[in-house]
Design an enzyme around this catalytic site. Structure first.
Site, PDB file in Angstrom:
ATOM      1  N   ARG A  71      -1.535   0.108  -3.481  1.00  0.00           N
ATOM      2  CA  ARG A  71      -2.626  -0.823  -3.784  1.00  0.00           C
ATOM      3  C   ARG A  71      -3.262  -1.284  -2.485  1.00  0.00           C
ATOM      4  NH1 ARG A  71      -1.084  -4.189  -0.765  1.00  0.00           N
ATOM      5  NH2 ARG A  71      -2.694  -5.554  -1.550  1.00  0.00           N
ATOM      6  N   GLY A  72      -4.349  -2.077  -2.647  1.00  0.00           N
ATOM      7  CA  GLY A  72      -5.148  -2.424  -1.472  1.00  0.00           C
ATOM      8  C   GLY A  72      -6.284  -1.407  -1.400  1.00  0.00           C
ATOM      9  N   ALA A  73      -7.521  -1.906  -1.208  1.00  0.00           N
ATOM     10  CA  ALA A  73      -8.688  -1.033  -1.356  1.00  0.00           C
ATOM     11  C   ALA A  73      -8.627   0.251  -0.505  1.00  0.00           C
ATOM     12  CB  ALA A  73      -9.950  -1.842  -1.054  1.00  0.00           C
ATOM     13  N   ARG A 120      -8.694   2.298 -11.346  1.00  0.00           N
ATOM     14  CA  ARG A 120      -9.013   0.891 -11.061  1.00  0.00           C
ATOM     15  C   ARG A 120     -10.507   0.805 -10.722  1.00  0.00           C
ATOM     16  NH1 ARG A 120      -5.084  -2.476  -7.362  1.00  0.00           N
ATOM     17  NH2 ARG A 120      -5.805  -4.130  -8.747  1.00  0.00           N
ATOM     18  N   GLN A 140       1.315 -10.526  -4.465  1.00  0.00           N
ATOM     19  CA  GLN A 140       1.181  -9.662  -3.283  1.00  0.00           C
ATOM     20  C   GLN A 140       1.436 -10.435  -1.990  1.00  0.00           C
ATOM     21  OE1 GLN A 140      -0.936  -9.708  -5.851  1.00  0.00           O
ATOM     22  NE2 GLN A 140      -1.893  -7.741  -6.224  1.00  0.00           N
ATOM     23  N   ASP A 174     -12.529  -5.956  -1.518  1.00  0.00           N
ATOM     24  CA  ASP A 174     -12.489  -4.746  -2.355  1.00  0.00           C
ATOM     25  C   ASP A 174     -13.863  -4.122  -2.524  1.00  0.00           C
ATOM     26  OD1 ASP A 174      -9.961  -6.354  -3.239  1.00  0.00           O
ATOM     27  OD2 ASP A 174      -9.664  -4.256  -3.777  1.00  0.00           O
ATOM     28  N   ASN A 177     -12.828  -9.832  -4.037  1.00  0.00           N
ATOM     29  CA  ASN A 177     -11.484  -9.703  -3.467  1.00  0.00           C
ATOM     30  C   ASN A 177     -10.515 -10.302  -4.486  1.00  0.00           C
ATOM     31  OD1 ASN A 177      -9.713  -8.913  -1.263  1.00  0.00           O
ATOM     32  ND2 ASN A 177      -9.374 -11.092  -0.917  1.00  0.00           N
ATOM     33  N   LYS A 178      -9.249 -10.285  -4.155  1.00  0.00           N
ATOM     34  CA  LYS A 178      -8.202 -10.743  -5.073  1.00  0.00           C
ATOM     35  C   LYS A 178      -8.527 -12.093  -5.700  1.00  0.00           C
ATOM     36  CE  LYS A 178      -5.348  -9.001  -6.159  1.00  0.00           C
ATOM     37  NZ  LYS A 178      -5.423  -8.265  -7.448  1.00  0.00           N
TER      38      LYS A 178
HETATM   39  O1  MRU Z   1      -4.775  -5.718  -6.655  1.00  0.00           O
HETATM   40  P1  MRU Z   1      -4.587  -5.355  -5.209  1.00  0.00           P
HETATM   41  O2  MRU Z   1      -3.249  -5.720  -4.673  1.00  0.00           O
HETATM   42  O3  MRU Z   1      -4.945  -3.917  -4.944  1.00  0.00           O
HETATM   43  O4  MRU Z   1      -5.666  -6.242  -4.443  1.00  0.00           O
HETATM   44  C1  MRU Z   1      -5.793  -6.111  -3.054  1.00  0.00           C
HETATM   45  C2  MRU Z   1      -6.792  -7.018  -2.457  1.00  0.00           C
HETATM   46  O5  MRU Z   1      -7.458  -7.780  -3.121  1.00  0.00           O
HETATM   47  C3  MRU Z   1      -7.005  -6.884  -0.971  1.00  0.00           C
HETATM   48  O6  MRU Z   1      -7.374  -8.105  -0.401  1.00  0.00           O
HETATM   49  C4  MRU Z   1      -8.129  -5.872  -0.709  1.00  0.00           C
HETATM   50  O7  MRU Z   1      -7.925  -4.703  -1.437  1.00  0.00           O
HETATM   51  C5  MRU Z   1      -8.251  -5.550   0.734  1.00  0.00           C
HETATM   52  S1  MRU Z   1      -6.911  -4.573   1.331  1.00  0.00           S
HETATM   53  C6  MRU Z   1      -7.215  -4.252   2.965  1.00  0.00           C
END
Ligand code: MRU
Length: 367
Positions: free
Chosen positions: A53-55, A96, A203, A244, A254-255
């Site tokens: 996970r993470g963009a 996603r 996270q 994201d 973002n999250k």
């Molecule tokens: O649902 P996730 O854990 O994939 O969400 C991640 C985030 O929101 C991060 O802040 C974003 O992807 C940036 S990662 C460098």
């Protein structure tokens, strides 16, 4: 590589080259378990379930996955090969919806076929592997540059609040939001970092706290609802988060919880920085309104991580995975190519000219 992180590899090809090896992030912080994904279904499931996970990391995993799936296509007729590859890419990109890096990485992989129309299927397979590796390498360079650019704006001893995990685990190496913290750690900046636990999938608690501690950074875990009181005590000098998808007008997805933090930071006059590679800026998306926000299962709120269910059976649950922070609340978006939206942050974005000026500036920098 930062001490402590060298043995954490988010995404790589298997030694035989026939699979994508990911660190299963759903098992952290208890266990560091690597799993090998060999089919499109396994890759889709790993992204959907946030094993990776993470963009930027999901973009890399999908690109690696598409390369592995390309190797499995036996067709030698180019039209059939291309059609099968596009089907896999479409399927993976549905895992996603919010992070633009996923679809952008897959589109970039598919463009290899258009750029080299005269090559054979076997040559395409090699080029796809090369392109996937390049996506990862470019991300690693971008993350380091983002860290350097942000570090220039920070002073030793600062208190930094971060949300979710935009660290080493979310990218190729180092992270976006956590990159300046790691670089500062190497250079003796002695930052105090506060990690929001980040409900509902934790996270912050499971991943950010874990990787920062592994690297020896001074990190304190807080529940999401403690940020305001921490700010009032004067412990937070800057909020730094990842992203994201950044819309053309500077709105940032973002999250979930990021928007609330931005409002708090604004209230207390604390700078609020968004860090991400330029690949996360989506110029085809005019404003945050147009960003599709992923909604996830109710169980993540009612029972996941608890020893037993914590909400009445049948309760209605609202569980968006992301929110959109309006550009007015963002001090700057720091990318590997520089700071965006900063100078024009106080200008009226109601003016379409401002947005098209920005689009031109973005084009210039990218060419
Ligand atoms: O649902 P996730 O854990 O994939 O969400 C991640 C985030 O929101 C991060 O802040 C974003 O992807 C940036 S990662 C460098």
């Amino acid at each position: 590589m930062i001490a402590g992180l060298a043995d954490l590899q988010t995404v790589r090809f298997s030694e035989e080259g026939d699979g994508v090896v990911i660190l299963d992030q759903t098992q952290l912080p208890e266990r560091e378990v690597y799993v090998t994904l060999r089919t499109a279904e396994e890759i889709w499931e790993a992204i959907y379930r946030l094993k990776v996970r993470g963009a930027p990391a999901i973009g890399i995993a999908a690109a690696y996955g598409l390369s592995v799936c390309a190797e499995q296509i036996t067709a030698t007729e180019k039209g059939i090969f291309a059609q099968k590859l596009r089907e896999v890419a479409r399927y993976l990109s549905g895992s996603r919806p919010t992070a633009v890096n996923l679809s952008a990485a897959l589109d970039r992989m598919l463009s290899v076929l258009d750029v080299h129309p005269d090559s054979t299927c076997e040559a395409w397979k090699k080029m796809l592997r090369h392109e996937a590796t390049k996506i990862r390498e470019e991300d690693a360079m971008a993350c380091r540059m983002i860290g350097e650019r942000m570090l220039d704006r920070l002073r030793p001893g600062m208190g930094i609040l971060t949300h979710c995990n935009a660290g080493h685990l979310a990218v190729s190496e180092l992270g976006t939001a956590l990159s300046p913290i790691y670089l500062g750690q190497e250079r003796g900046y002695g930052f105090r970092v506060y990690a929001d636990e980040t409900r509902p999938l934790l996270q912050g608690a499971r991943l950010t706290a874990y990787e920062l501690r592994k690297a020896g950074v001074d990190v304190t875990l807080i529940c999401d609802n403690m940020a305001a009181s921490l700010m009032r005590k004067g412990c937070v000098d800057a909020v730094i988060v990842g992203c994201d998808r950044v819309a053309a007008n500077g709105d940032v997805a973002n999250k979930i919880g990021t928007f609330g933090l931005a409002i708090l930071a604004h209230h207390f006059g604390i700078p609020f920085y968004v860090l991400g590679p330029t690949s996360t800026i989506d110029m085809s998306c005019p404003t945050g309104e147009a960003i599709v926000i992923e909604e996830r299962a109710a169980e993540e709120v009612t029972e996941m991580w608890y020893a037993h269910r914590m909400a009445p059976e049948g309760i209605s649950v609202y569980n968006p995975a992301f929110d959109v922070t309006p550009h007015e609340l963002i001090t700057a978006v720091i990318t590997e190519k520089g700071a965006f939206y900063e100078k024009i942050i106080s200008e009226s974005f109601a003016n379409p000219e401002t947005i098209s000026n920005f689009a031109a500036q973005f084009e210039d920098i990218n060419n």
